[in-house]
Design an enzyme around this catalytic site. Sequence first.
Site, PDB file in Angstrom:
ATOM      1  N   TYR A 139       0.845  -1.193   0.000  1.00  0.00           N
ATOM      2  CA  TYR A 139       0.000   0.000   0.000  1.00  0.00           C
ATOM      3  C   TYR A 139       0.877   1.238   0.000  1.00  0.00           C
ATOM      4  CZ  TYR A 139      -4.270   2.491   0.073  1.00  0.00           C
ATOM      5  OH  TYR A 139      -5.289   3.313  -0.314  1.00  0.00           O
ATOM      6  N   GLU A 282     -13.320   4.856  -3.528  1.00  0.00           N
ATOM      7  CA  GLU A 282     -11.901   5.112  -3.281  1.00  0.00           C
ATOM      8  C   GLU A 282     -11.317   6.046  -4.323  1.00  0.00           C
ATOM      9  OE1 GLU A 282      -9.038   4.885  -0.718  1.00  0.00           O
ATOM     10  OE2 GLU A 282     -10.678   3.468  -0.477  1.00  0.00           O
ATOM     11  N   ASN A 447      -0.527  11.857   1.316  1.00  0.00           N
ATOM     12  CA  ASN A 447       0.223  10.722   0.769  1.00  0.00           C
ATOM     13  C   ASN A 447       0.536  10.957  -0.704  1.00  0.00           C
ATOM     14  OD1 ASN A 447       0.169   8.945   3.055  1.00  0.00           O
ATOM     15  ND2 ASN A 447      -2.000   8.614   2.688  1.00  0.00           N
ATOM     16  N   ASN A 491      -2.781   6.089   9.423  1.00  0.00           N
ATOM     17  CA  ASN A 491      -3.032   5.301   8.214  1.00  0.00           C
ATOM     18  C   ASN A 491      -4.454   4.745   8.261  1.00  0.00           C
ATOM     19  OD1 ASN A 491      -3.040   3.239   6.200  1.00  0.00           O
ATOM     20  ND2 ASN A 491      -0.818   3.085   6.358  1.00  0.00           N
TER      21      ASN A 491
END
Length: 591
Positions: A139, A282, A447, A491
Amino acid sequence: MESTLKEMRGGESVLDLSPKATVGGGVEDVYGEDCATEEQLVTPWTHSVASGYSLLRDPHHNKGLAFTEKERDSHYLLGLLPPAVVTQQLQEKKLMDNLRKYEVLLQKYMAMMELQERNERLFYKLLIDNVEELLPIVYTPTVGEACQKYGSIFRRPQGLYISLKEKGKVLDVLKNWPERNIQVIVVTDGERILGLGDLGCQGMGIPVGKLSLYTALGGVRPSACLPVTIDVGTNNEQLLKDEFYIGLRQRRATAQEYADLLHEFMSAVKQNYGEKVLIQFEDFANHNAFTLLAKYGTTHLVFNDDIQGTASVVLAGVVAALKLIGGTLADHKFLFLGAGEAGTGIAELIALEMSKQTKIPVEETRKKIWLVDSKGLIVNSRKESLQHFKKPWAHDHEPVKDLLGAVKAIKPTVLIGSSGVGRTFTKEIIETVTSFNEKPLIMALSNPTSQSECTAEEAYTWSQGRAIFASGSPFDPFEYNGKVFVPGQANNAYIFPGFGLGLVISGAIRVHDDMLLAASEALAKQVSDENYNKGLIYPPFSNIRKISANIAANVAAKAYELGVATRLPRPANLVKYAESCMYSPVYRSYR
Protein backbone atom coordinates in the site's frame (compact mmCIF):
# COMPACT_ATOMS: atom_id res chain seq x y z
CA MET A 1 -10.44 -35.31 -13.37
CA GLU A 2 -12.49 -32.62 -11.67
CA SER A 3 -13.48 -32.49 -8.06
CA THR A 4 -15.01 -30.05 -5.60
CA LEU A 5 -13.29 -28.81 -2.48
CA LYS A 6 -15.25 -28.57 0.73
CA GLU A 7 -14.57 -27.90 4.39
CA MET A 8 -14.64 -30.73 6.92
CA ARG A 9 -15.28 -30.39 10.62
CA GLY A 10 -12.04 -29.94 12.53
CA GLY A 11 -10.60 -27.43 10.08
CA GLU A 12 -9.33 -29.94 7.47
CA SER A 13 -10.27 -29.70 3.80
CA VAL A 14 -10.88 -32.67 1.55
CA LEU A 15 -11.43 -33.12 -2.14
CA ASP A 16 -14.95 -34.52 -2.42
CA LEU A 17 -16.05 -36.25 -5.60
CA SER A 18 -19.76 -36.14 -4.74
CA PRO A 19 -21.89 -33.31 -6.16
CA LYS A 20 -22.64 -31.66 -2.80
CA ALA A 21 -20.94 -28.30 -3.24
CA THR A 22 -23.99 -26.27 -2.25
CA VAL A 23 -26.59 -26.70 0.44
CA GLY A 24 -29.86 -24.89 1.06
CA GLY A 25 -29.35 -22.25 -1.59
CA GLY A 26 -26.12 -21.01 0.04
CA VAL A 27 -22.50 -21.53 -0.87
CA GLU A 28 -20.36 -23.91 1.14
CA ASP A 29 -16.83 -23.01 2.20
CA VAL A 30 -15.46 -24.09 -1.16
CA TYR A 31 -11.97 -22.74 -0.58
CA GLY A 32 -11.53 -24.21 2.86
CA GLU A 33 -11.69 -20.67 4.25
CA ASP A 34 -13.37 -19.55 7.41
CA CYS A 35 -17.05 -19.38 6.69
CA ALA A 36 -18.53 -17.60 9.70
CA THR A 37 -18.93 -14.35 7.77
CA GLU A 38 -20.76 -16.06 4.92
CA GLU A 39 -24.44 -15.22 5.21
CA GLN A 40 -25.82 -14.04 1.88
CA LEU A 41 -28.05 -16.46 0.01
CA VAL A 42 -26.99 -16.69 -3.60
CA THR A 43 -27.63 -18.88 -6.60
CA PRO A 44 -26.09 -22.33 -6.01
CA TRP A 45 -22.75 -22.42 -7.76
CA THR A 46 -20.31 -25.29 -7.97
CA HIS A 47 -16.64 -24.38 -7.86
CA SER A 48 -14.45 -27.05 -9.38
CA VAL A 49 -10.71 -27.49 -9.17
CA ALA A 50 -8.72 -29.84 -11.32
CA SER A 51 -6.01 -32.00 -9.85
CA GLY A 52 -2.42 -32.19 -11.00
CA TYR A 53 -0.90 -29.51 -13.18
CA SER A 54 -3.96 -27.24 -12.95
CA LEU A 55 -3.92 -27.44 -9.15
CA LEU A 56 -0.41 -25.95 -9.09
CA ARG A 57 -1.68 -23.02 -11.16
CA ASP A 58 -4.70 -22.28 -9.02
CA PRO A 59 -3.63 -19.60 -6.50
CA HIS A 60 -6.51 -20.44 -4.13
CA HIS A 61 -5.32 -24.02 -3.61
CA ASN A 62 -1.64 -24.11 -4.61
CA LYS A 63 0.79 -24.83 -1.77
CA GLY A 64 3.93 -25.29 -3.88
CA LEU A 65 6.53 -27.46 -2.16
CA ALA A 66 4.30 -27.67 0.94
CA PHE A 67 2.15 -30.38 -0.65
CA THR A 68 2.81 -33.54 1.39
CA GLU A 69 3.88 -36.80 -0.26
CA LYS A 70 0.41 -38.22 0.40
CA GLU A 71 -1.25 -35.18 -1.23
CA ARG A 72 1.09 -35.40 -4.22
CA ASP A 73 0.11 -39.03 -4.70
CA SER A 74 -3.64 -38.39 -4.27
CA HIS A 75 -3.84 -35.34 -6.51
CA TYR A 76 -1.71 -36.35 -9.49
CA LEU A 77 1.22 -34.13 -8.51
CA LEU A 78 3.96 -36.79 -8.60
CA GLY A 79 6.82 -35.61 -10.78
CA LEU A 80 5.35 -32.11 -11.15
CA LEU A 81 7.29 -30.88 -8.10
CA PRO A 82 10.88 -31.42 -6.90
CA PRO A 83 11.13 -34.12 -4.18
CA ALA A 84 11.59 -31.75 -1.22
CA VAL A 85 8.59 -31.21 1.08
CA VAL A 86 8.81 -27.94 3.06
CA THR A 87 6.66 -26.14 5.62
CA GLN A 88 4.77 -22.90 5.05
CA GLN A 89 7.11 -21.31 7.60
CA LEU A 90 10.17 -22.21 5.53
CA GLN A 91 8.50 -20.90 2.37
CA GLU A 92 7.82 -17.67 4.22
CA LYS A 93 11.43 -17.38 5.40
CA LYS A 94 12.77 -17.91 1.86
CA LEU A 95 10.44 -15.33 0.34
CA MET A 96 11.21 -12.70 2.96
CA ASP A 97 14.94 -13.28 2.39
CA ASN A 98 14.40 -12.77 -1.35
CA LEU A 99 12.22 -9.67 -0.88
CA ARG A 100 14.81 -8.01 1.34
CA LYS A 101 17.42 -8.36 -1.40
CA TYR A 102 15.47 -6.03 -3.69
CA GLU A 103 16.61 -2.42 -3.37
CA VAL A 104 13.84 -0.93 -5.54
CA LEU A 105 10.46 -0.74 -3.77
CA LEU A 106 8.53 -1.30 -7.01
CA GLN A 107 10.38 -4.61 -7.49
CA LYS A 108 9.21 -5.68 -4.03
CA TYR A 109 5.65 -4.67 -4.97
CA MET A 110 5.79 -6.69 -8.19
CA ALA A 111 7.21 -9.71 -6.34
CA MET A 112 4.32 -9.55 -3.85
CA MET A 113 1.72 -9.26 -6.63
CA GLU A 114 3.28 -12.22 -8.42
CA LEU A 115 3.09 -14.25 -5.19
CA GLN A 116 -0.58 -13.31 -4.76
CA GLU A 117 -1.29 -14.63 -8.26
CA ARG A 118 0.63 -17.85 -7.56
CA ASN A 119 -0.11 -18.79 -3.92
CA GLU A 120 -2.80 -16.74 -2.20
CA ARG A 121 -2.46 -18.20 1.29
CA LEU A 122 1.31 -17.73 1.34
CA PHE A 123 0.87 -14.11 0.20
CA TYR A 124 -1.44 -13.40 3.14
CA LYS A 125 0.75 -15.35 5.59
CA LEU A 126 3.68 -13.13 4.61
CA LEU A 127 1.63 -9.94 4.86
CA ILE A 128 0.07 -10.78 8.25
CA ASP A 129 3.33 -11.94 9.86
CA ASN A 130 5.41 -9.02 8.50
CA VAL A 131 2.76 -6.31 8.38
CA GLU A 132 4.93 -3.37 9.49
CA GLU A 133 7.57 -4.20 6.88
CA LEU A 134 5.25 -5.06 3.99
CA LEU A 135 2.39 -2.58 4.46
CA PRO A 136 4.38 0.25 2.78
CA ILE A 137 5.06 -2.14 -0.12
CA VAL A 138 1.53 -3.37 -0.88
CA TYR A 139 0.00 0.00 0.00
CA THR A 140 1.21 3.58 0.49
CA PRO A 141 3.66 4.81 -0.54
CA THR A 142 4.73 2.13 -3.08
CA VAL A 143 1.24 1.53 -4.50
CA GLY A 144 1.27 5.13 -5.77
CA GLU A 145 4.30 4.48 -7.96
CA ALA A 146 2.75 1.16 -9.02
CA CYS A 147 -0.38 2.99 -10.25
CA GLN A 148 1.73 5.52 -12.16
CA LYS A 149 3.48 2.64 -13.96
CA TYR A 150 0.58 0.16 -13.96
CA GLY A 151 0.43 -0.07 -17.75
CA SER A 152 4.09 -1.05 -17.94
CA ILE A 153 4.01 -3.60 -15.12
CA PHE A 154 0.54 -5.04 -15.95
CA ARG A 155 0.63 -8.85 -16.17
CA ARG A 156 -2.64 -10.44 -15.15
CA PRO A 157 -5.95 -8.62 -14.53
CA GLN A 158 -6.94 -8.46 -10.88
CA GLY A 159 -10.53 -7.32 -10.47
CA LEU A 160 -13.14 -6.01 -12.90
CA TYR A 161 -12.70 -3.17 -15.39
CA ILE A 162 -16.01 -1.50 -16.22
CA SER A 163 -15.63 1.11 -18.96
CA LEU A 164 -18.03 3.25 -20.98
CA LYS A 165 -17.90 0.47 -23.59
CA GLU A 166 -19.84 -1.74 -21.17
CA LYS A 167 -22.67 0.75 -20.67
CA GLY A 168 -25.95 -1.19 -20.68
CA LYS A 169 -24.10 -4.45 -19.89
CA VAL A 170 -22.70 -3.80 -16.40
CA LEU A 171 -24.76 -6.61 -14.80
CA ASP A 172 -23.36 -9.04 -17.38
CA VAL A 173 -19.84 -7.85 -16.57
CA LEU A 174 -20.40 -8.50 -12.84
CA LYS A 175 -21.61 -11.99 -13.68
CA ASN A 176 -18.30 -12.68 -15.43
CA TRP A 177 -16.54 -12.52 -12.06
CA PRO A 178 -16.10 -16.15 -10.90
CA GLU A 179 -17.10 -15.58 -7.25
CA ARG A 180 -20.78 -15.30 -6.40
CA ASN A 181 -20.65 -14.44 -2.70
CA ILE A 182 -19.08 -10.97 -2.60
CA GLN A 183 -19.09 -9.06 0.70
CA VAL A 184 -16.80 -6.08 -0.01
CA ILE A 185 -16.25 -4.12 -3.24
CA VAL A 186 -13.64 -1.37 -3.46
CA VAL A 187 -14.27 0.83 -6.51
CA THR A 188 -12.37 3.77 -8.00
CA ASP A 189 -12.66 5.87 -11.13
CA GLY A 190 -8.97 6.76 -10.89
CA GLU A 191 -9.47 10.53 -10.94
CA ARG A 192 -7.65 11.40 -7.71
CA ILE A 193 -5.20 8.64 -6.86
CA LEU A 194 -3.53 9.50 -3.52
CA GLY A 195 -1.80 12.86 -4.07
CA LEU A 196 -0.88 11.91 -7.63
CA GLY A 197 -3.96 13.06 -9.54
CA ASP A 198 -5.79 11.48 -12.48
CA LEU A 199 -4.31 8.06 -13.30
CA GLY A 200 -7.42 6.79 -15.11
CA CYS A 201 -7.69 3.03 -15.50
CA GLN A 202 -4.28 2.55 -13.84
CA GLY A 203 -5.88 3.43 -10.50
CA MET A 204 -6.76 -0.29 -10.22
CA GLY A 205 -3.73 -0.70 -7.96
CA ILE A 206 -5.68 1.07 -5.20
CA PRO A 207 -8.73 -1.30 -4.98
CA VAL A 208 -6.40 -4.31 -5.31
CA GLY A 209 -4.17 -3.00 -2.49
CA LYS A 210 -7.07 -1.99 -0.24
CA LEU A 211 -8.72 -5.38 -0.53
CA SER A 212 -5.50 -7.24 0.25
CA LEU A 213 -5.54 -5.22 3.51
CA TYR A 214 -9.21 -6.07 4.10
CA THR A 215 -8.10 -9.70 4.19
CA ALA A 216 -4.72 -9.41 5.92
CA LEU A 217 -5.70 -6.82 8.54
CA GLY A 218 -9.47 -7.32 8.84
CA GLY A 219 -9.80 -11.01 8.09
CA VAL A 220 -12.40 -10.70 5.31
CA ARG A 221 -12.07 -13.77 3.05
CA PRO A 222 -10.17 -12.99 -0.21
CA SER A 223 -12.84 -14.75 -2.27
CA ALA A 224 -15.43 -12.33 -0.83
CA CYS A 225 -13.50 -9.25 -2.07
CA LEU A 226 -13.92 -7.62 -5.49
CA PRO A 227 -11.72 -4.77 -6.84
CA VAL A 228 -13.45 -2.61 -9.49
CA THR A 229 -12.23 0.23 -11.70
CA ILE A 230 -14.79 2.38 -13.50
CA ASP A 231 -13.03 3.68 -16.63
CA VAL A 232 -14.63 6.84 -18.01
CA GLY A 233 -11.39 8.07 -19.62
CA THR A 234 -8.62 10.28 -18.26
CA ASN A 235 -7.58 13.92 -18.54
CA ASN A 236 -3.95 12.96 -17.99
CA GLU A 237 -2.30 13.89 -21.31
CA GLN A 238 0.83 11.93 -20.46
CA LEU A 239 -1.18 8.72 -20.09
CA LEU A 240 -3.24 9.37 -23.24
CA LYS A 241 0.04 9.53 -25.18
CA ASP A 242 1.60 6.53 -23.41
CA GLU A 243 1.73 3.51 -25.72
CA PHE A 244 1.49 1.20 -22.70
CA TYR A 245 -1.64 2.84 -21.20
CA ILE A 246 -4.28 0.16 -20.54
CA GLY A 247 -7.44 2.31 -20.32
CA LEU A 248 -9.83 4.16 -22.63
CA ARG A 249 -7.96 6.72 -24.75
CA GLN A 250 -10.39 9.58 -24.36
CA ARG A 251 -10.95 12.56 -22.11
CA ARG A 252 -12.93 11.90 -18.95
CA ALA A 253 -16.73 11.64 -19.31
CA THR A 254 -18.67 13.94 -17.01
CA ALA A 255 -22.20 15.07 -16.10
CA GLN A 256 -25.06 12.77 -17.15
CA GLU A 257 -22.91 10.25 -19.05
CA TYR A 258 -20.78 9.72 -15.93
CA ALA A 259 -23.76 9.64 -13.55
CA ASP A 260 -25.60 7.10 -15.73
CA LEU A 261 -22.69 4.62 -15.77
CA LEU A 262 -22.20 4.92 -11.99
CA HIS A 263 -25.93 4.45 -11.38
CA GLU A 264 -26.01 1.37 -13.58
CA PHE A 265 -23.05 -0.01 -11.64
CA MET A 266 -24.64 0.65 -8.23
CA SER A 267 -27.96 -0.89 -9.32
CA ALA A 268 -26.23 -3.94 -10.82
CA VAL A 269 -24.19 -4.55 -7.65
CA LYS A 270 -27.32 -4.57 -5.52
CA GLN A 271 -29.13 -6.83 -7.98
CA ASN A 272 -26.24 -9.28 -8.25
CA TYR A 273 -24.91 -9.36 -4.68
CA GLY A 274 -27.78 -8.18 -2.50
CA GLU A 275 -28.38 -5.49 0.10
CA LYS A 276 -25.47 -6.33 2.43
CA VAL A 277 -22.51 -5.95 0.08
CA LEU A 278 -20.24 -3.09 1.20
CA ILE A 279 -19.24 -0.70 -1.59
CA GLN A 280 -16.20 1.36 -0.67
CA PHE A 281 -15.59 4.43 -2.87
CA GLU A 282 -11.90 5.11 -3.28
CA ASP A 283 -9.98 8.06 -4.75
CA PHE A 284 -12.84 9.82 -6.52
CA ALA A 285 -12.42 13.56 -7.14
CA ASN A 286 -14.08 15.85 -4.57
CA HIS A 287 -17.06 16.85 -6.72
CA ASN A 288 -18.01 13.21 -7.38
CA ALA A 289 -17.04 11.77 -3.98
CA PHE A 290 -19.47 13.89 -1.95
CA THR A 291 -22.26 13.52 -4.53
CA LEU A 292 -21.98 9.72 -4.68
CA LEU A 293 -21.84 9.34 -0.90
CA ALA A 294 -24.92 11.54 -0.42
CA LYS A 295 -26.83 9.92 -3.30
CA TYR A 296 -26.25 6.26 -2.39
CA GLY A 297 -25.82 6.52 1.40
CA THR A 298 -29.58 6.07 1.90
CA THR A 299 -30.05 3.18 -0.56
CA HIS A 300 -26.82 1.12 -0.35
CA LEU A 301 -24.19 0.06 2.18
CA VAL A 302 -21.55 2.58 1.09
CA PHE A 303 -18.41 4.01 2.65
CA ASN A 304 -15.92 6.56 1.33
CA ASP A 305 -12.51 5.88 2.82
CA ASP A 306 -11.09 9.26 1.80
CA ILE A 307 -13.90 11.15 3.55
CA GLN A 308 -14.98 8.80 6.34
CA GLY A 309 -12.05 6.42 6.89
CA THR A 310 -9.50 9.24 7.04
CA ALA A 311 -11.79 11.17 9.39
CA SER A 312 -12.17 8.20 11.71
CA VAL A 313 -8.45 7.41 11.95
CA VAL A 314 -7.50 11.07 12.49
CA LEU A 315 -10.16 11.53 15.16
CA ALA A 316 -8.77 8.44 16.93
CA GLY A 317 -5.29 10.00 16.87
CA VAL A 318 -6.58 13.31 18.22
CA VAL A 319 -8.55 11.60 21.01
CA ALA A 320 -5.50 9.49 21.95
CA ALA A 321 -3.22 12.57 21.81
CA LEU A 322 -5.31 14.31 24.50
CA LYS A 323 -3.45 12.19 27.07
CA LEU A 324 -0.23 13.89 25.94
CA ILE A 325 -1.40 17.42 25.15
CA GLY A 326 -4.03 17.65 27.90
CA GLY A 327 -7.58 18.93 27.99
CA THR A 328 -10.76 17.66 26.35
CA LEU A 329 -11.58 17.79 22.65
CA ALA A 330 -13.60 20.97 23.17
CA ASP A 331 -10.62 22.71 24.83
CA HIS A 332 -8.66 22.65 21.57
CA LYS A 333 -8.64 24.78 18.45
CA PHE A 334 -8.08 23.06 15.09
CA LEU A 335 -6.59 24.51 11.90
CA PHE A 336 -6.60 22.52 8.65
CA LEU A 337 -4.58 23.09 5.51
CA GLY A 338 -6.78 21.54 2.83
CA ALA A 339 -10.56 21.68 2.56
CA GLY A 340 -11.28 18.78 0.22
CA GLU A 341 -12.73 15.34 0.98
CA ALA A 342 -10.23 14.48 3.70
CA GLY A 343 -10.12 17.90 5.39
CA THR A 344 -13.87 18.50 5.58
CA GLY A 345 -14.54 14.84 6.47
CA ILE A 346 -12.10 14.93 9.41
CA ALA A 347 -13.39 18.32 10.54
CA GLU A 348 -17.01 17.12 10.55
CA LEU A 349 -16.24 13.96 12.54
CA ILE A 350 -14.24 15.95 15.13
CA ALA A 351 -17.19 18.38 15.43
CA LEU A 352 -19.62 15.44 15.83
CA GLU A 353 -17.51 13.82 18.56
CA MET A 354 -17.14 17.19 20.31
CA SER A 355 -20.92 17.64 20.13
CA LYS A 356 -21.49 14.13 21.50
CA GLN A 357 -19.14 14.78 24.46
CA THR A 358 -20.39 18.27 25.35
CA LYS A 359 -24.07 18.01 24.28
CA ILE A 360 -23.49 21.29 22.37
CA PRO A 361 -25.08 21.41 18.86
CA VAL A 362 -22.68 20.49 16.04
CA GLU A 363 -23.26 23.92 14.46
CA GLU A 364 -21.54 25.41 17.52
CA THR A 365 -18.71 22.88 17.83
CA ARG A 366 -17.77 23.51 14.19
CA LYS A 367 -16.67 27.01 15.26
CA LYS A 368 -13.65 25.46 17.03
CA ILE A 369 -12.42 24.23 13.63
CA TRP A 370 -10.92 26.43 10.89
CA LEU A 371 -9.95 25.46 7.34
CA VAL A 372 -7.52 26.99 4.87
CA ASP A 373 -7.86 26.24 1.15
CA SER A 374 -5.90 27.53 -1.87
CA LYS A 375 -7.50 30.97 -1.49
CA GLY A 376 -6.80 31.33 2.24
CA LEU A 377 -8.83 31.03 5.43
CA ILE A 378 -12.46 29.99 4.85
CA VAL A 379 -14.52 32.87 6.25
CA ASN A 380 -18.08 34.16 5.98
CA SER A 381 -17.25 36.84 3.39
CA ARG A 382 -16.29 34.03 0.96
CA LYS A 383 -19.47 31.98 1.53
CA GLU A 384 -21.18 32.74 -1.81
CA SER A 385 -18.25 31.44 -3.87
CA LEU A 386 -17.59 28.30 -1.78
CA GLN A 387 -18.37 24.72 -2.83
CA HIS A 388 -21.25 23.29 -0.81
CA PHE A 389 -19.09 21.03 1.36
CA LYS A 390 -16.94 23.99 2.49
CA LYS A 391 -19.82 26.26 3.53
CA PRO A 392 -20.29 24.87 7.09
CA TRP A 393 -16.70 25.91 7.82
CA ALA A 394 -17.08 29.59 6.92
CA HIS A 395 -16.82 31.47 10.25
CA ASP A 396 -16.76 35.15 11.20
CA HIS A 397 -13.23 36.50 10.66
CA GLU A 398 -11.47 38.98 8.43
CA PRO A 399 -9.93 37.41 5.30
CA VAL A 400 -6.49 35.79 5.71
CA LYS A 401 -4.60 34.90 2.57
CA ASP A 402 -2.14 32.20 3.65
CA LEU A 403 -1.50 29.47 6.22
CA LEU A 404 1.10 31.43 8.20
CA GLY A 405 -1.33 34.33 8.57
CA ALA A 406 -4.06 31.90 9.65
CA VAL A 407 -1.77 30.28 12.25
CA LYS A 408 -0.98 33.70 13.72
CA ALA A 409 -4.66 34.75 13.73
CA ILE A 410 -6.30 31.52 14.96
CA LYS A 411 -3.51 30.28 17.30
CA PRO A 412 -4.41 26.58 16.85
CA THR A 413 -3.39 23.86 19.28
CA VAL A 414 -3.78 21.22 16.53
CA LEU A 415 -2.44 21.70 12.98
CA ILE A 416 -3.68 19.19 10.37
CA GLY A 417 -2.49 18.94 6.77
CA SER A 418 -4.70 17.29 4.14
CA SER A 419 -3.72 19.44 1.18
CA GLY A 420 -1.95 16.90 -1.04
CA VAL A 421 0.88 19.44 -1.38
CA GLY A 422 4.31 18.61 0.03
CA ARG A 423 6.44 20.80 2.33
CA THR A 424 3.71 23.34 3.11
CA PHE A 425 4.33 23.23 6.88
CA THR A 426 7.39 25.47 6.78
CA LYS A 427 9.91 26.14 9.55
CA GLU A 428 8.22 29.46 10.32
CA ILE A 429 4.76 27.87 10.55
CA ILE A 430 5.86 25.09 12.93
CA GLU A 431 7.89 27.52 15.05
CA THR A 432 4.85 29.83 15.26
CA VAL A 433 2.50 26.99 16.31
CA THR A 434 5.06 25.87 18.89
CA SER A 435 5.40 29.42 20.27
CA PHE A 436 1.94 29.30 21.84
CA ASN A 437 1.71 25.55 22.59
CA GLU A 438 3.70 23.51 25.08
CA LYS A 439 2.99 20.38 22.99
CA PRO A 440 1.48 21.17 19.58
CA LEU A 441 -0.20 18.29 17.74
CA ILE A 442 0.97 18.31 14.12
CA MET A 443 -0.56 15.87 11.63
CA ALA A 444 0.90 15.89 8.10
CA LEU A 445 -1.51 13.49 6.42
CA SER A 446 -0.99 13.80 2.67
CA ASN A 447 0.22 10.72 0.77
CA PRO A 448 2.59 9.51 -0.56
CA THR A 449 5.65 10.58 1.47
CA SER A 450 6.72 13.11 -1.16
CA GLN A 451 3.42 14.99 -0.68
CA SER A 452 3.60 15.10 3.14
CA GLU A 453 3.22 18.66 4.48
CA CYS A 454 6.44 18.17 6.46
CA THR A 455 8.71 15.31 7.48
CA ALA A 456 8.99 13.87 10.97
CA GLU A 457 12.52 15.26 11.22
CA GLU A 458 11.31 18.77 10.34
CA ALA A 459 8.43 18.64 12.84
CA TYR A 460 10.62 17.47 15.72
CA THR A 461 13.57 19.75 14.90
CA TRP A 462 11.60 22.94 14.28
CA SER A 463 9.47 22.40 17.41
CA GLN A 464 12.62 21.62 19.46
CA GLY A 465 11.29 18.16 20.23
CA ARG A 466 7.96 19.42 21.62
CA ALA A 467 5.61 18.38 18.80
CA ILE A 468 3.41 15.31 18.89
CA PHE A 469 3.64 14.23 15.25
CA ALA A 470 1.75 11.85 12.99
CA SER A 471 1.76 11.49 9.22
CA GLY A 472 -0.18 9.68 6.51
CA SER A 473 2.78 7.75 5.09
CA PRO A 474 5.45 6.14 7.31
CA PHE A 475 8.54 7.99 8.58
CA ASP A 476 11.47 6.40 10.41
CA PRO A 477 12.11 7.17 14.09
CA PHE A 478 14.18 10.33 14.61
CA GLU A 479 16.68 11.22 17.32
CA TYR A 480 16.69 14.80 18.62
CA ASN A 481 18.81 15.98 21.56
CA GLY A 482 19.48 12.40 22.62
CA LYS A 483 15.79 11.36 22.62
CA VAL A 484 14.33 9.00 20.01
CA PHE A 485 10.93 10.11 18.66
CA VAL A 486 8.71 7.54 16.95
CA PRO A 487 6.30 9.20 14.49
CA GLY A 488 2.70 8.00 14.49
CA GLN A 489 1.09 6.96 11.23
CA ALA A 490 -2.51 8.08 10.71
CA ASN A 491 -3.03 5.30 8.21
CA ASN A 492 -6.57 4.44 7.11
CA ALA A 493 -5.49 0.79 7.29
CA TYR A 494 -6.10 1.04 11.06
CA ILE A 495 -9.79 1.70 10.42
CA PHE A 496 -11.31 0.41 7.19
CA PRO A 497 -10.48 -3.34 7.52
CA GLY A 498 -12.00 -3.56 11.02
CA PHE A 499 -14.83 -1.22 10.06
CA GLY A 500 -15.71 -3.40 7.05
CA LEU A 501 -15.50 -6.57 9.13
CA GLY A 502 -17.88 -5.03 11.67
CA LEU A 503 -20.41 -4.31 8.91
CA VAL A 504 -20.06 -7.83 7.48
CA ILE A 505 -20.41 -9.73 10.78
CA SER A 506 -23.46 -7.72 11.82
CA GLY A 507 -25.07 -7.92 8.36
CA ALA A 508 -25.43 -4.13 8.39
CA ILE A 509 -27.41 -2.58 5.54
CA ARG A 510 -26.42 1.10 6.05
CA VAL A 511 -23.43 3.08 7.35
CA HIS A 512 -24.10 5.71 10.02
CA ASP A 513 -21.79 8.46 11.36
CA ASP A 514 -22.12 6.94 14.84
CA MET A 515 -20.37 3.83 13.52
CA LEU A 516 -17.39 5.97 12.48
CA LEU A 517 -17.26 7.48 15.98
CA ALA A 518 -17.43 3.95 17.42
CA ALA A 519 -14.47 2.89 15.25
CA SER A 520 -12.44 5.93 16.36
CA GLU A 521 -13.15 5.31 20.02
CA ALA A 522 -12.14 1.64 19.71
CA LEU A 523 -8.84 2.55 18.00
CA ALA A 524 -7.96 5.27 20.54
CA LYS A 525 -8.45 2.75 23.37
CA GLN A 526 -5.82 0.45 21.84
CA VAL A 527 -2.98 2.94 22.52
CA SER A 528 -1.02 1.70 25.56
CA ASP A 529 1.04 3.61 28.14
CA GLU A 530 4.14 2.13 26.53
CA ASN A 531 3.08 3.70 23.21
CA TYR A 532 2.44 7.06 24.88
CA ASN A 533 5.91 7.02 26.45
CA LYS A 534 7.37 6.98 22.93
CA GLY A 535 5.17 9.89 21.87
CA LEU A 536 2.93 7.57 19.83
CA ILE A 537 -0.77 8.29 19.39
CA TYR A 538 -1.45 5.10 17.40
CA PRO A 539 -0.76 1.50 18.45
CA PRO A 540 1.83 -0.54 16.50
CA PHE A 541 0.64 -2.28 13.34
CA SER A 542 2.03 -5.56 14.67
CA ASN A 543 -1.21 -5.80 16.75
CA ILE A 544 -3.48 -4.88 13.83
CA ARG A 545 -5.65 -8.01 13.82
CA LYS A 546 -6.48 -7.56 17.52
CA ILE A 547 -7.14 -3.87 16.85
CA SER A 548 -9.39 -4.72 13.88
CA ALA A 549 -11.37 -7.24 15.96
CA ASN A 550 -12.03 -4.57 18.62
CA ILE A 551 -13.04 -2.00 15.98
CA ALA A 552 -15.30 -4.56 14.26
CA ALA A 553 -16.98 -5.39 17.59
CA ASN A 554 -17.58 -1.70 18.38
CA VAL A 555 -18.96 -1.01 14.89
CA ALA A 556 -21.18 -4.12 14.97
CA ALA A 557 -22.49 -3.16 18.44
CA LYS A 558 -23.46 0.26 17.06
CA ALA A 559 -25.18 -1.39 14.05
CA TYR A 560 -27.29 -3.51 16.44
CA GLU A 561 -28.03 -0.46 18.59
CA LEU A 562 -29.16 1.56 15.53
CA GLY A 563 -31.32 -1.28 14.22
CA VAL A 564 -29.48 -1.67 10.89
CA ALA A 565 -27.96 -5.11 11.67
CA THR A 566 -29.59 -8.15 10.04
CA ARG A 567 -27.52 -11.01 11.50
CA LEU A 568 -29.70 -12.10 14.40
CA PRO A 569 -29.55 -12.92 17.20
CA ARG A 570 -26.68 -10.66 18.21
CA PRO A 571 -23.60 -12.69 19.32
CA ALA A 572 -22.97 -12.45 23.08
CA ASN A 573 -19.27 -11.57 22.79
CA LEU A 574 -18.70 -9.50 19.66
CA VAL A 575 -14.89 -9.32 19.98
CA LYS A 576 -14.59 -13.12 20.16
CA TYR A 577 -17.11 -13.46 17.37
CA ALA A 578 -15.14 -11.04 15.15
CA GLU A 579 -11.93 -12.99 15.82
CA SER A 580 -13.68 -16.28 14.98
CA CYS A 581 -14.81 -14.83 11.63
CA MET A 582 -11.32 -13.83 10.51
CA TYR A 583 -9.73 -15.58 7.55
CA SER A 584 -6.67 -17.65 8.37
CA PRO A 585 -3.88 -17.98 5.76
CA VAL A 586 -2.58 -21.27 7.20
CA TYR A 587 -2.55 -24.09 4.62
CA ARG A 588 -5.40 -26.61 4.72
CA SER A 589 -4.73 -30.33 4.42
CA TYR A 590 -6.14 -32.15 1.40
CA ARG A 591 -6.76 -35.88 1.35
